[in-house]
Design a protein around this motif. Sequence first.
Motif, PDB file in Angstrom:
ATOM      1  N   VAL A 126       0.860  -1.181   0.000  1.00  0.00           N
ATOM      2  CA  VAL A 126       0.000   0.000   0.000  1.00  0.00           C
ATOM      3  C   VAL A 126       0.897   1.233   0.000  1.00  0.00           C
ATOM      4  O   VAL A 126       1.665   1.444   0.943  1.00  0.00           O
ATOM      5  CB  VAL A 126      -0.930   0.035   1.232  1.00  0.00           C
ATOM      6  CG1 VAL A 126      -1.772   1.314   1.224  1.00  0.00           C
ATOM      7  CG2 VAL A 126      -1.818  -1.202   1.272  1.00  0.00           C
ATOM      8  N   ALA A 127       0.809   2.023  -1.055  1.00  0.00           N
ATOM      9  CA  ALA A 127       1.561   3.275  -1.123  1.00  0.00           C
ATOM     10  C   ALA A 127       0.642   4.436  -0.783  1.00  0.00           C
ATOM     11  O   ALA A 127      -0.527   4.457  -1.182  1.00  0.00           O
ATOM     12  CB  ALA A 127       2.147   3.461  -2.518  1.00  0.00           C
ATOM     13  N   VAL A 134       5.429   3.887   1.724  1.00  0.00           N
ATOM     14  CA  VAL A 134       4.981   2.603   1.202  1.00  0.00           C
ATOM     15  C   VAL A 134       4.969   1.613   2.360  1.00  0.00           C
ATOM     16  O   VAL A 134       5.940   1.533   3.130  1.00  0.00           O
ATOM     17  CB  VAL A 134       5.892   2.075   0.074  1.00  0.00           C
ATOM     18  CG1 VAL A 134       5.381   0.729  -0.437  1.00  0.00           C
ATOM     19  CG2 VAL A 134       5.964   3.068  -1.072  1.00  0.00           C
ATOM     20  N   TYR A 135       3.875   0.884   2.478  1.00  0.00           N
ATOM     21  CA  TYR A 135       3.714  -0.133   3.519  1.00  0.00           C
ATOM     22  C   TYR A 135       3.571  -1.491   2.852  1.00  0.00           C
ATOM     23  O   TYR A 135       2.973  -1.604   1.777  1.00  0.00           O
ATOM     24  CB  TYR A 135       2.476   0.157   4.361  1.00  0.00           C
ATOM     25  CG  TYR A 135       2.583   1.426   5.173  1.00  0.00           C
ATOM     26  CD1 TYR A 135       2.884   1.376   6.530  1.00  0.00           C
ATOM     27  CD2 TYR A 135       2.407   2.670   4.582  1.00  0.00           C
ATOM     28  CE1 TYR A 135       2.996   2.541   7.280  1.00  0.00           C
ATOM     29  CE2 TYR A 135       2.521   3.833   5.317  1.00  0.00           C
ATOM     30  CZ  TYR A 135       2.812   3.764   6.666  1.00  0.00           C
ATOM     31  OH  TYR A 135       2.940   4.915   7.400  1.00  0.00           O
ATOM     32  N   ALA A 136       4.095  -2.513   3.500  1.00  0.00           N
ATOM     33  CA  ALA A 136       4.016  -3.848   2.934  1.00  0.00           C
ATOM     34  C   ALA A 136       3.930  -4.875   4.043  1.00  0.00           C
ATOM     35  O   ALA A 136       4.397  -4.643   5.167  1.00  0.00           O
ATOM     36  CB  ALA A 136       5.225  -4.135   2.037  1.00  0.00           C
ATOM     37  N   GLY A 137       3.319  -6.013   3.730  1.00  0.00           N
ATOM     38  CA  GLY A 137       3.247  -7.081   4.721  1.00  0.00           C
ATOM     39  C   GLY A 137       2.938  -8.421   4.097  1.00  0.00           C
ATOM     40  O   GLY A 137       2.271  -8.503   3.055  1.00  0.00           O
ATOM     41  N   ARG A 138       3.464  -9.468   4.715  1.00  0.00           N
ATOM     42  CA  ARG A 138       3.114 -10.853   4.410  1.00  0.00           C
ATOM     43  C   ARG A 138       2.557 -11.449   5.683  1.00  0.00           C
ATOM     44  O   ARG A 138       3.217 -11.417   6.736  1.00  0.00           O
ATOM     45  CB  ARG A 138       4.327 -11.670   3.964  1.00  0.00           C
ATOM     46  CG  ARG A 138       4.882 -11.320   2.607  1.00  0.00           C
ATOM     47  CD  ARG A 138       6.204 -12.039   2.370  1.00  0.00           C
ATOM     48  NE  ARG A 138       6.058 -13.489   2.477  1.00  0.00           N
ATOM     49  CZ  ARG A 138       7.075 -14.326   2.733  1.00  0.00           C
ATOM     50  NH1 ARG A 138       8.297 -13.841   2.935  1.00  0.00           N
ATOM     51  NH2 ARG A 138       6.866 -15.616   2.799  1.00  0.00           N
ATOM     52  N   VAL A 139       1.358 -11.956   5.628  1.00  0.00           N
ATOM     53  CA  VAL A 139       0.723 -12.492   6.824  1.00  0.00           C
ATOM     54  C   VAL A 139       1.586 -13.625   7.383  1.00  0.00           C
ATOM     55  O   VAL A 139       1.972 -14.545   6.669  1.00  0.00           O
ATOM     56  CB  VAL A 139      -0.699 -12.984   6.507  1.00  0.00           C
ATOM     57  CG1 VAL A 139      -1.336 -13.611   7.751  1.00  0.00           C
ATOM     58  CG2 VAL A 139      -1.557 -11.831   5.996  1.00  0.00           C
ATOM     59  N   GLY A 140       1.911 -13.504   8.662  1.00  0.00           N
ATOM     60  CA  GLY A 140       2.783 -14.470   9.305  1.00  0.00           C
ATOM     61  C   GLY A 140       4.258 -14.131   9.233  1.00  0.00           C
ATOM     62  O   GLY A 140       5.084 -14.809   9.860  1.00  0.00           O
ATOM     63  N   HIS A 141       4.610 -13.078   8.505  1.00  0.00           N
ATOM     64  CA  HIS A 141       6.014 -12.704   8.321  1.00  0.00           C
ATOM     65  C   HIS A 141       6.314 -11.256   8.675  1.00  0.00           C
ATOM     66  O   HIS A 141       7.451 -10.813   8.496  1.00  0.00           O
ATOM     67  CB  HIS A 141       6.441 -12.976   6.876  1.00  0.00           C
ATOM     68  CG  HIS A 141       6.401 -14.428   6.505  1.00  0.00           C
ATOM     69  ND1 HIS A 141       7.477 -15.273   6.657  1.00  0.00           N
ATOM     70  CD2 HIS A 141       5.386 -15.190   6.002  1.00  0.00           C
ATOM     71  CE1 HIS A 141       7.144 -16.491   6.256  1.00  0.00           C
ATOM     72  NE2 HIS A 141       5.881 -16.467   5.853  1.00  0.00           N
TER      73      HIS A 141
END
Length: 261
Positions: A126-127, A134-141
């Motif tokens: 999401v920018a 800028v935001y970023a994510g991997r569920v569980g990581h």
Amino acid sequence: MNIPSLPVHDDAALLDLAVRLATEAAGLIRDIRARGFVTHVKSDESPVTEADHAAETHILAGLRAAVPSIPVIAEEEAAAGIAVEAGRTYWLVDPLDGTREFAAGRDDFTVNIGLVRDGAAVLGAVALPAYHQVYAGRVGHGAWRRDSHGQHPIHVRRPAPAGLDVLASRHYADDPRLKDLLAQQPVASIRNIGSAAKFIRVAEGQADLYPRLGPTMEWDTAAPQAVLEAAGGSITEFDGTPLTYGKAQWRNPPFICRGAR
């Protein structure tokens, strides 16, 4: 655009791709905002601009070049009547979430690129173009923010004893259902902003709760949901059911976005 083909199950590489394309799309949006644009109205009465189309064209070209086997469902293509068969794994793209905010000269609009697998949002970028974030994510990581100060992990927070800091849609600021929903719990503040920025501010611990009363589409929520859940938060329907994907016409029911409990 020269992007090498990526393995469809390498989620770290897929997230890197989403981050890159969201960042590039954010730059396109800033350029268009700086030189001026015209706002049009779609058949559903929602606004659309040159920035929406330019960002979507760039993102779709990048995703389809790098991972042609993963379908992409994107807002403006869907609005144009282009139907895509999703399958078990697919991208959901909102090239400019919060077009009303953008067109009004406000700053809370986003670029959303999320990946869904087996009905769940598993990663997202999401920018926030106006904030150069800028935001970023991997569920569980885990999840992170990248800005002018570098890259830093983000986490949801526990509410303060004084009460919840609540974010709500500007479009539904006077909805009496919001007052009813919050009546049984202590509330320290309520702030109205637009777009998926609400998810993100909960994800990074700036707020505690975002109840969504009005309609949204799956491309509005997949990327920020992945970021929020990767940061330790949750999104559920009002009955506590997790918000999942692959629904009829890509429409979401009302939901509640929470930080830590």
